[in-house]
Every structure is written in C-alpha cells, then in structure tokens.
Design an enzyme around this catalytic site. Structure first.
Site, short mmCIF file in Angstrom:
data_model
loop_
_atom_site.label_atom_id
_atom_site.label_comp_id
_atom_site.label_asym_id
_atom_site.label_seq_id
_atom_site.Cartn_x
_atom_site.Cartn_y
_atom_site.Cartn_z
CE LYS A 1 -3.91 -0.10 2.30
NZ LYS A 1 -4.77 -0.04 1.47
CD GLU B 1 -6.18 -8.15 2.09
OE1 GLU B 1 -7.31 -7.84 2.81
OE2 GLU B 1 -5.65 -7.40 1.35
CG HIS C 1 -11.39 -2.20 -8.91
ND1 HIS C 1 -11.56 -1.80 -7.60
CD2 HIS C 1 -10.25 -1.37 -9.52
CE1 HIS C 1 -10.82 -0.70 -7.37
NE2 HIS C 1 -10.20 -0.59 -8.36
#
Length: 228
Positions: free
Chosen positions: A72, A166, A182
């Site tokens: 991220k 994750e 998406h």
C-alpha cells in the site's frame, strides 16, 4: 452545490498538505517500516512458492497459477488512518492497518485454495489474525475470495519482527471477475439506473464463473480417479 465542491477541493488540499508534512517529518522511520513490510511479503511469497514446488514434485501438479504482491502506498496509508480517525504513527499503522502488505495467490481450483490456506496456517511461525471466507459467503456484489490476515516473522540484523500480511486466495475465474468488476464498477458518470443494471449483470457473471469453477473441479477429480 458549488460550496460543496469547493469544500471537497479544500479538504483534499488540506489532506495532501498534511500528508506531505507528515511523510517529510517521518521519512526515515516510515521507509524502514515499509521495508519491513516488503520483507514480510517476500517471506510469504517464498512460502507459497515452496508449497507449489513440493506439490509439483510429489503429485506432479501445481496448485498455484500465479502470485501477485502489493504494498500500500504511503498516501493510501495516511488516507486510511484519516478515514478511521486514527493518529499517524508507526505504532498506529502496525496495529490498525492490516493490509499494508498484500499477497494474492491465484489457484486453478477452489479445493486448492483451502488446501494451500491450511498448509500455510499449519506452519509454526505463522499466526492467523483474521479470516474472511468470501467463497462460502460471497459479498452482495458477487465477489469471491478467501482472505487471511496473518503475522509472519522477518529476521533482521539484530532482531526478529512479526509483521502483518493480507493474503487473498482466488481461482483464475474469481480473479478475472474481480479485476473486471473493479474496472467497470468504478467508471465515472454512470447514472444510478444503469449502475443497478450493471450490478445485477456482474452478480450473474459471478454465479456463472463459480459454476464453471465447480464443474472444472469435478472434471479434474474424475480424471484423477481414473489415473489412480
């Protein structure tokens, strides 16, 4: 309407200015933390590659079709902390943001997903933090995937750190659907009526892809039985 737009623009600018200041003030420790997450990704990725190799040698098949990794962005981390009304600190990131490091494992069949998850979680250095099964319990949109939040140790020069990662496990069909969903769902300028129609069609496509997964798995199992 104009006041609302101006307010959103001002808020976005303030967040961006705050983000710039925060990152500059904490650049070195933040870079170190992101490096630790990259190391954790490598650890988990290696574990899956070893499992895939083992199955190739013992059973002459590869349950893993591909592995994707994601870290991220710093901006994304700050925005998520802001949405959750949490303070910006390294401790806050490590304790509250569970998806900084991400590993996505693409499998051929649904059975492989659960088999690989069990193999990973049985390793004595892996700790399960959270599990969400969107295969047995799909989201309303039709999204399917098995999500695991795990802790994995990384070994540094003078210490061992446990980092959260994750892990998403999907079939090829699930990954194909999720990627397209998406892209399509987040297109701009779609009116509510059309968005509802598209949502229903995407849900139908999800059910079709799930049915395909099941049929292909049944065919695989029939072939395996004939070869025994």
């Amino acid at each position: 309407m104009l006041n609302k737009i101006s307010g959103n623009i001002l808020r976005k600018k303030l967040i961006n200015d705050d983000l710039f200041d925060i990152i500059n003030e904490n650049i070195r420790p933040m870079n170190e933390l992101m490096a630790y997450y990259r190391c954790a990704i490598m650890e988990v990725e290696t574990k899956f590659k070893v499992l895939n190799e083992e199955f190739s040698l013992q059973y002459d098949r590869n349950p893993i079709e591909g592995i994707k990794t994601r870290l991220k962005s710093k901006e994304g981390i700050v925005r998520k902390l802001n949405r959750k009304d949490l303070p910006f600190s390294l401790k806050s990131i490590e304790e509250n943001i569970k998806d900084v490091a991400g590993v996505r494992v693409i499998c051929s069949f649904p059975e492989d997903i659960y088999m690989l998850a069990d193999c990973l979680l049985s390793q004595d250095d892996i700790k399960l933090i959270e599990k969400k099964d969107y295969i047995k319990n799909p989201k309303k949109s039709g999204y399917r995937s098995l999500h695991l939040i795990i802790e994995v140790p990384i070994f540094l020069k003078n210490e061992k750190k446990r980092m959260k990662v994750e892990v998403q496990l999907r079939t090829i069909a699930m990954d194909f659907w999720a990627s397209l969903e998406h892209k399509l769902r987040y297109k701009k300028n779609i009116n509510p009526e059309e968005a509802e129609i598209i949502g229903k069609e995407l849900l139908e496509c999800s059910e079709i892809s799930a049915s395909l997964d099941k049929r292909m798995e049944e065919i695989r199992n029939r072939i395996d039985k004939r070869l025994e």
